[in-house]
Design a protein around this motif. Sequence first.
Motif, mmCIF file in Angstrom:
data_model
loop_
_atom_site.group_PDB
_atom_site.id
_atom_site.type_symbol
_atom_site.label_atom_id
_atom_site.label_comp_id
_atom_site.label_asym_id
_atom_site.label_seq_id
_atom_site.Cartn_x
_atom_site.Cartn_y
_atom_site.Cartn_z
ATOM 1 N N LEU A 101 0.813 -1.208 0.000
ATOM 2 C CA LEU A 101 0.000 0.000 0.000
ATOM 3 C C LEU A 101 0.852 1.266 0.000
ATOM 4 O O LEU A 101 0.452 2.279 -0.569
ATOM 5 N N TRP A 102 2.027 1.221 0.615
ATOM 6 C CA TRP A 102 2.828 2.427 0.772
ATOM 7 C C TRP A 102 3.201 3.106 -0.553
ATOM 8 O O TRP A 102 3.123 4.346 -0.638
ATOM 9 N N PRO A 103 3.607 2.390 -1.602
ATOM 10 C CA PRO A 103 3.945 3.099 -2.848
ATOM 11 C C PRO A 103 2.796 3.949 -3.378
ATOM 12 O O PRO A 103 3.010 5.074 -3.857
ATOM 13 N N GLU A 104 1.589 3.446 -3.275
ATOM 14 C CA GLU A 104 0.423 4.193 -3.731
ATOM 15 C C GLU A 104 0.154 5.400 -2.833
ATOM 16 O O GLU A 104 -0.081 6.514 -3.316
ATOM 17 N N VAL A 105 0.199 5.173 -1.532
ATOM 18 C CA VAL A 105 -0.071 6.250 -0.581
ATOM 19 C C VAL A 105 1.000 7.334 -0.675
ATOM 20 O O VAL A 105 0.700 8.539 -0.642
ATOM 21 N N GLU A 126 15.284 3.600 5.996
ATOM 22 C CA GLU A 126 15.316 2.331 6.709
ATOM 23 C C GLU A 126 14.488 1.233 6.039
ATOM 24 O O GLU A 126 14.873 0.074 6.034
ATOM 25 N N TRP A 127 13.335 1.582 5.492
ATOM 26 C CA TRP A 127 12.424 0.577 4.936
ATOM 27 C C TRP A 127 12.116 0.820 3.462
ATOM 28 O O TRP A 127 11.105 0.374 2.952
ATOM 29 N N GLY A 128 12.984 1.543 2.785
ATOM 30 C CA GLY A 128 12.751 1.833 1.376
ATOM 31 C C GLY A 128 12.570 3.324 1.151
ATOM 32 O O GLY A 128 13.125 4.152 1.878
ATOM 33 N N GLU A 129 11.794 3.652 0.149
ATOM 34 C CA GLU A 129 11.643 5.065 -0.211
ATOM 35 C C GLU A 129 10.850 5.834 0.839
ATOM 36 O O GLU A 129 9.812 5.370 1.318
ATOM 37 N N GLU A 130 11.355 7.007 1.170
ATOM 38 C CA GLU A 130 10.705 7.897 2.120
ATOM 39 C C GLU A 130 10.504 9.263 1.474
ATOM 40 O O GLU A 130 11.056 9.546 0.403
ATOM 41 N N ILE A 131 9.726 10.098 2.131
ATOM 42 C CA ILE A 131 9.425 11.426 1.613
ATOM 43 C C ILE A 131 9.990 12.474 2.557
ATOM 44 O O ILE A 131 9.770 12.416 3.776
ATOM 45 N N THR A 132 10.700 13.435 2.003
ATOM 46 C CA THR A 132 11.073 14.630 2.736
ATOM 47 C C THR A 132 10.308 15.795 2.125
ATOM 48 O O THR A 132 10.367 16.016 0.913
ATOM 49 N N ALA A 133 9.579 16.530 2.948
ATOM 50 C CA ALA A 133 8.802 17.686 2.484
ATOM 51 C C ALA A 133 9.124 18.863 3.391
ATOM 52 O O ALA A 133 9.118 18.723 4.618
ATOM 53 N N ARG A 134 9.402 20.010 2.802
ATOM 54 C CA ARG A 134 9.759 21.160 3.628
ATOM 55 C C ARG A 134 9.267 22.456 3.016
ATOM 56 O O ARG A 134 9.136 22.578 1.792
ATOM 57 N N ASN A 135 8.951 23.386 3.884
ATOM 58 C CA ASN A 135 8.679 24.756 3.469
ATOM 59 C C ASN A 135 9.367 25.673 4.473
ATOM 60 O O ASN A 135 10.270 25.237 5.190
ATOM 61 N N ASN A 136 8.983 26.913 4.543
ATOM 62 C CA ASN A 136 9.665 27.848 5.445
ATOM 63 C C ASN A 136 9.311 27.635 6.908
ATOM 64 O O ASN A 136 9.942 28.222 7.791
ATOM 65 N N VAL A 138 8.166 24.255 8.342
ATOM 66 C CA VAL A 138 8.279 22.903 8.893
ATOM 67 C C VAL A 138 9.043 21.998 7.937
ATOM 68 O O VAL A 138 8.993 22.172 6.718
ATOM 69 N N HIS A 139 9.787 21.067 8.527
ATOM 70 C CA HIS A 139 10.476 20.019 7.781
ATOM 71 C C HIS A 139 9.835 18.688 8.153
ATOM 72 O O HIS A 139 9.784 18.343 9.342
ATOM 73 N N LEU A 140 9.367 17.938 7.177
ATOM 74 C CA LEU A 140 8.670 16.679 7.415
ATOM 75 C C LEU A 140 9.451 15.515 6.829
ATOM 76 O O LEU A 140 10.016 15.615 5.739
ATOM 77 N N ARG A 141 9.448 14.409 7.543
ATOM 78 C CA ARG A 141 9.920 13.133 7.000
ATOM 79 C C ARG A 141 8.778 12.142 7.156
ATOM 80 O O ARG A 141 8.238 11.975 8.251
ATOM 81 N N VAL A 142 8.391 11.489 6.067
ATOM 82 C CA VAL A 142 7.287 10.532 6.089
ATOM 83 C C VAL A 142 7.840 9.162 5.711
ATOM 84 O O VAL A 142 8.467 8.993 4.660
ATOM 85 N N VAL A 143 7.583 8.184 6.562
ATOM 86 C CA VAL A 143 8.097 6.822 6.402
ATOM 87 C C VAL A 143 6.919 5.865 6.337
ATOM 88 O O VAL A 143 5.952 5.999 7.098
ATOM 89 N N GLY A 144 6.980 4.889 5.437
ATOM 90 C CA GLY A 144 5.932 3.891 5.347
ATOM 91 C C GLY A 144 6.501 2.481 5.383
ATOM 92 O O GLY A 144 7.551 2.214 4.796
ATOM 93 N N VAL A 145 5.824 1.595 6.082
ATOM 94 C CA VAL A 145 6.239 0.188 6.156
ATOM 95 C C VAL A 145 5.017 -0.676 5.882
ATOM 96 O O VAL A 145 3.986 -0.547 6.553
ATOM 97 N N ASP A 146 5.126 -1.571 4.913
ATOM 98 C CA ASP A 146 4.040 -2.502 4.594
ATOM 99 C C ASP A 146 4.207 -3.780 5.401
ATOM 100 O O ASP A 146 5.266 -4.421 5.367
ATOM 101 N N GLY A 147 3.168 -4.156 6.125
ATOM 102 C CA GLY A 147 3.164 -5.383 6.914
ATOM 103 C C GLY A 147 2.057 -6.301 6.461
ATOM 104 O O GLY A 147 1.418 -6.069 5.427
ATOM 105 N N PRO A 148 1.782 -7.380 7.204
ATOM 106 C CA PRO A 148 0.724 -8.325 6.847
ATOM 107 C C PRO A 148 -0.667 -7.727 7.088
ATOM 108 O O PRO A 148 -1.107 -7.649 8.230
#
Length: 213
Positions: A101-105, A126-136, A138-148
């Motif tokens: 689900l993470w690639p789609e989300v 750590e678990w593959g592709e992550e997102i870094t998003a920033r503006n003036n 806030v700096h965001l890091r978004v991590v997704g992990v697919d489980g069962p």
Amino acid sequence: MFGKRRKRGRHSANRGTAQPEVEFDGAEGADEVEDGPFDSTWAPNDGLNRLDLGSIRLPVPEGAQLQVEMDPAGAVRAVHLLTTVGQLTVSAFAAPKSDRLWPEVSGEMIAQFKSEGFRILRENGEWGEEITARNNEVHLRVVGVDGPRWMLRGIAAAPTEEQSVKATDALYVLMRDTIVVRGEQAMPVRTPLPIELPEAIARHIQAQAQQQG
């Protein structure tokens, strides 16, 4: 993708509702043999103290504050951990049995961030592709992990790039030791797994709401 000891991947060169707060003392646990996040059916017996929120069990960092976000109907929408390096948010969602689900989300989140004026980077973490998003602001890091049959999403938010690096490391530590309790019930894909507050915390929030009211 989860539950096994991994080489610690470093990052690539690119690097409306009232929210009551509750103070936590934190706890220490035994050394981990494997890395999570873990499914509840094979979670380790490691002695680590975790906050039981129903669908997820979080090892709350020492000194962190729990901030509960409620929806208008009074249900818990999200739980945030406020730390000295930034805000950490971990949420679990129902996912397909045989697909990720993470690639789609993540693609949808990138499109949303861009529409809001964020500068975006895709990075390997750590678990593959992550997102870094920033503006003036806030700096965001978004991590997704697919489980069962679940997907765990973690978000680290910090006001500066320097703090964002520390917040990301804190998010990794948090997610490695998180346990997801998916349950056997059928749920539509992407449905947030329900968050249930411990009774003492629920009473505290209710008392705060009454005082504010």
